[in-house]
Design an enzyme around this catalytic site. Structure first.
Site, PDB file in Angstrom:
ATOM      1  N   GLU A 265      -6.596  -8.664  29.138  1.00  0.00           N
ATOM      2  CA  GLU A 265      -7.032 -10.140  28.550  1.00  0.00           C
ATOM      3  C   GLU A 265      -6.537 -10.321  27.299  1.00  0.00           C
ATOM      4  OE1 GLU A 265      -7.683 -12.015  30.846  1.00  0.00           O
ATOM      5  OE2 GLU A 265      -8.390 -10.601  32.381  1.00  0.00           O
ATOM      6  N   GLU A 294       1.477 -14.045  32.494  1.00  0.00           N
ATOM      7  CA  GLU A 294       1.331 -12.426  33.096  1.00  0.00           C
ATOM      8  C   GLU A 294       2.135 -11.531  32.177  1.00  0.00           C
ATOM      9  OE1 GLU A 294      -1.505 -12.535  34.620  1.00  0.00           O
ATOM     10  OE2 GLU A 294      -1.597 -10.613  35.333  1.00  0.00           O
TER      11      GLU A 294
END
Ligand code: ZN
Length: 505
Positions: A265, A294
């Site tokens: 994260e 990502e």
């Protein structure tokens, strides 16, 4: 009301800024829903979020935006390159928002909410047949959406483009075919040699875990003056670039889970914090798409934080946070636990070597569903057959198979490929960074990650959405996106660890 003394471009920026502010209010409310909400307050929060969604839709489909875009498109020759990017991408967003009739949007929202609850229930009861009609309806809506937006019968191309601008089914198919060819034998080689991961993590106090991950994420460059990390059921990264809200979860018997999900994260958070602050709300202050996002989370999580250099700095810190727990764990055991490989039925539990197999499976299924060569009712049988062929495991039931992911219940087709695109891109960026800074990992061994972050800031974060996914990769790495780098990275990291005589003892 926008002041008429502003130029049309400035008026457009003011409109975009307003939409952005409304969206960020909604984002903080949904963060709060997952982090702080008292259990009986969910009804009020659902109503509040519905109003925010309405306001956000109203702001982003304001007819004055159309008028301003037309004015600016008529003066295209006078626009600066930055302004031209903003106008071109705002047009793309605006058309996607406004070409869908309100009745269609409402139907899709209703369907998503109903399908989500049906999915949660059916997953619990291992009941695919009762979930199937919801999936069929979502598939029909996805095709209708593509038609309404002018994609004709290229509904799956549209689904992919929505998450990764510029990507098509054919491009993803070619990339994944090459990846699969290299990955399947590599996984076999590693899995045959790898022993089950050592179970050395028992009783790691949550408070010390919190302290350690705070130190790690801060060192990586996360700015806690404009962001925070809290606890939620499922880790995520939300909020806004000047107020990033990350979450993690803790388990005293699985300290690496919370550590690596926090680093993941943090990778998303670093991208958000690196976006150009003056451009927030415009396409120049937004992330490119899911795949690029990502790539940032995976690069920090895997290439950087599972490496020897990172751990040569952090291992003593880790040991001082958990002196009792790590006393009998030697360095090599710790490093192997960090890089454990073990095939699993569940995508979200997969290690980085076998993770991509789960995506290859889902991509194959989605293609067949959109082509019409696979009927929804036949999904479980096909899922299990492909799982056997690609992942090497057959789910004992649908809960652990076709019902495991939430994505399709929200109509999010074309989303899964982004994870794998992100993995390929992360490895390609990694080798480009190493070519430019051959001694980069000696920085890591000193606990310094600023050179890599600075490079990503300039090359990726500050560009906003100026380039589509593939153009960005080409520009930064000097070659088209390719799975070769991911395969090389997995070979270089995992073969020495497992496929050596020492590992086979
Ligand atoms: Zn992610």
């Amino acid at each position: 009301m926008v002041s008429p003394s502003l130029s049309p471009y400035e008026q457009l920026l003011a409109k975009l800024r307003r939409t952005y502010l409304v969206e960020t209010v909604g984002s903080v409310l949904s963060w709060d829903e997952q982090v702080n909400l008292p259990e009986d307050s969910a009804g009020l929060r659902a109503d509040q979020l519905a109003v925010m969604a309405e306001l956000s839709h109203e702001a982003s489909t304001d007819p004055e935006i159309e008028t301003l875009l037309r004015t600016l498109e008529a003066q295209a020759a006078t626009l600066s390159p930055d302004q031209a990017v903003v106008v071109r991408l705002t047009r793309r967003d605006y058309d996607r928002m406004t070409k869908l009739p309100a009745a269609f949007v409402a139907e899709k929202a209703r369907q998503s909410s109903a399908a989500y609850h049906a999915w949660a229930e059916c997953r619990k009861k291992n009941d695919f047949p009762n979930y199937a009609p919801f999936l069929e309806r979502h598939l029909a809506l996805a095709k209708e959406e593509a038609t309404l937006l002018g994609w004709g019968d290229r509904a799956y191309d549209y689904a992919i483009d929505k998450h990764d601008p510029g990507m098509t089914t054919a491009i993803v198919e070619a990339l994944f075919a090459e990846l699969k060819e290299g990955l399947l034998p590599l996984v076999r080689e590693i899995v045959t040699a790898a022993a089950p991961p050592p179970d050395v993590f028992r009783g790691y106090p949550i408070e010390s875990q919190r302290q350690f991950l705070r130190e790690v994420t801060e060192r990586l460059g996360f700015d806690y003056r404009r962001g925070r990390i809290d606890v939620s059921l499922h880790p995520f990264c939300g909020g806004a670039p000047s107020d990033v809200r990350m979450t993690t979860r803790f388990n005293e018997h699985a300290p690496l889970d919370s550590l690596f999900s926090s680093i993941h994260e943090t990778g998303h958070g670093l991208y958000e914090q690196g976006l150009s602050i003056p451009d927030l709300g415009t396409p120049l202050g937004q992330s490119v798409g899911m795949g690029v996002h990502e790539s940032q989370s995976r690069l920090w999580e895997n290439q950087v934080s599972r490496g020897r250099a990172f751990w040569s700095y952090f291992e003593p810190r880790f040991r001082s946070c958990f002196p009792e727990q790590t006393r009998t764990v030697d360095s090599e055991t710790l490093y192997r636990a960090i890089n454990a490989v073990e095939p699993t039925l569940i995508r979200v539990d997969a290690d980085e070597v076998t993770y991509n197999l789960h995506i290859l499976l889902r991509f194959e299924i989605e293609q067949r569903l959109f082509k019409g060569s696979l009927a929804v009712k036949d999904l479980p049988a096909t899922w299990n057959a492909l799982s056997s062929e690609i992942v090497g495991l057959v789910p004992p039931n649908d809960t652990l198979g076709v019902l495991q992911d939430v994505h399709w219940s929200g109509g999010a087709f074309g989303y899964f490929p982004s994870y794998c695109i992100g993995n390929m891109m992360a490895a390609q960026l990694w080798y480009t960074a190493l070519t430019q800074f051959p001694d980069l990992e000696s920085d890591f061994a000193r606990g310094d990650f600023s050179r890599l972050l600075g490079w990503l800031r300039t090359k990726i974060h500050r560009e906003g959405r100026r380039f589509d996914t593939l153009a960005l990769v080409q520009r930064v790495t000097g070659e088209p996106l390719s799975p070769r780098h991911l395969l090389r990275y997995l070979r270089e990291r995992y073969l020495p660890l497992y496929a050596t005589p020492a590992a086979q003892r």
